[in-house]
Design a protein around this motif. Structure first.
Motif: not given
Length: 228
Positions: A121-124, A134-136, A158-159, A162-165
């Motif tokens: 559900r997360v994208r930068l 930008r966190v979305e 957490v962000i 979830l962004a698979h870093v």
């Protein structure tokens, strides 16, 4: 969505209608959407089939989020008018389409609606690579942003996960829309994560609702960004 509305939604999921949904394609998460109704499988037109319609479809298929795509071919049902919170596709806002048989798409160039379902559900956004921006996040078919006023290193952990870093490096937090301003009415004032969550819906701020953020977080001038 308020806490009360979210509780009502969960209760309805146990008792509401159940329309079989399938995706025809190369995987169980991506493909043309088909719904079984009144003895036949029905496809959907790609016009006016957006994130909110995809959210309903993918949630029925046990995914957290969905994005709309289109495929070559002619769809039948159109203009579903979902809000994104429905638990079944027949609850979307144009019930006549279900009662009156097939409705062919208006445009000769229209295509069949499809979805890409996932639990990501997360994208930068607007960064120079996929590890910053930008966190979305996607919630019931709506892209939301997060206010920087209360955003801390635990939220960033957490962000970035979830962004698979890869790895667990410390993220740099950027305030006041360093990566540009988002849009829409879903802004989370304070995520309230502790850093160990596997998804944003495990943070204490969940469930979220549109137009709930208080000043100065109620406008996109403070959309947080991260560099993971």
């Amino acid at each position: 969505m308020t806490q009360m509305q979210y509780a009502a939604l969960l209760e309805h999921q146990q008792t509401g209608p159940y329309t079989p949904i399938r995706l025809t394609g190369s995987s169980n998460s991506t493909g043309t959407v088909e719904a079984f109704y009144d003895g036949s499988w029905r496809t959907f037109c790609s016009s006016n089939f957006g994130y909110k319609e995809a959210a309903v479809i993918c949630r029925r298929l046990n995914f957290k989020v969905g994005e709309p795509v289109s495929y070559y071919g002619r769809g039948f049902l159109y203009n579903l008018q979902c809000t994104g919170t429905e638990t079944d596709i027949t609850e979307c806002g144009n019930p006549n389409h279900w009662d009156n048989g097939y409705w062919y798409c208006n445009s000769g160039s229209d295509r069949k609606a499809g979805v890409q379902c996932s639990n990501d559900r997360v994208r930068l956004q607007n960064g120079i690579n996929k590890y910053q921006g930008r966190v979305e996040f996607l919630y019931y078919g709506v892209w939301g942003t997060v206010c920087s006023q209360h955003f801390d290193k635990y939220d960033a952990q957490v962000i970035c996960r979830l962004a698979h870093v890869p790895g667990n490096q410390t993220a740099t937090i950027y305030e006041q829309s360093r990566y540009g301003s988002g849009s829409g009415s879903l802004i989370v004032e304070d995520l309230k994560c502790n850093g160990t969550e596997d998804d944003l819906d495990e943070c204490d701020s969940f469930p979220w609702s549109e137009e709930s953020a208080q000043p100065p977080c109620n406008i996109h001038d403070f959309d947080v960004g991260v560099s993971c």
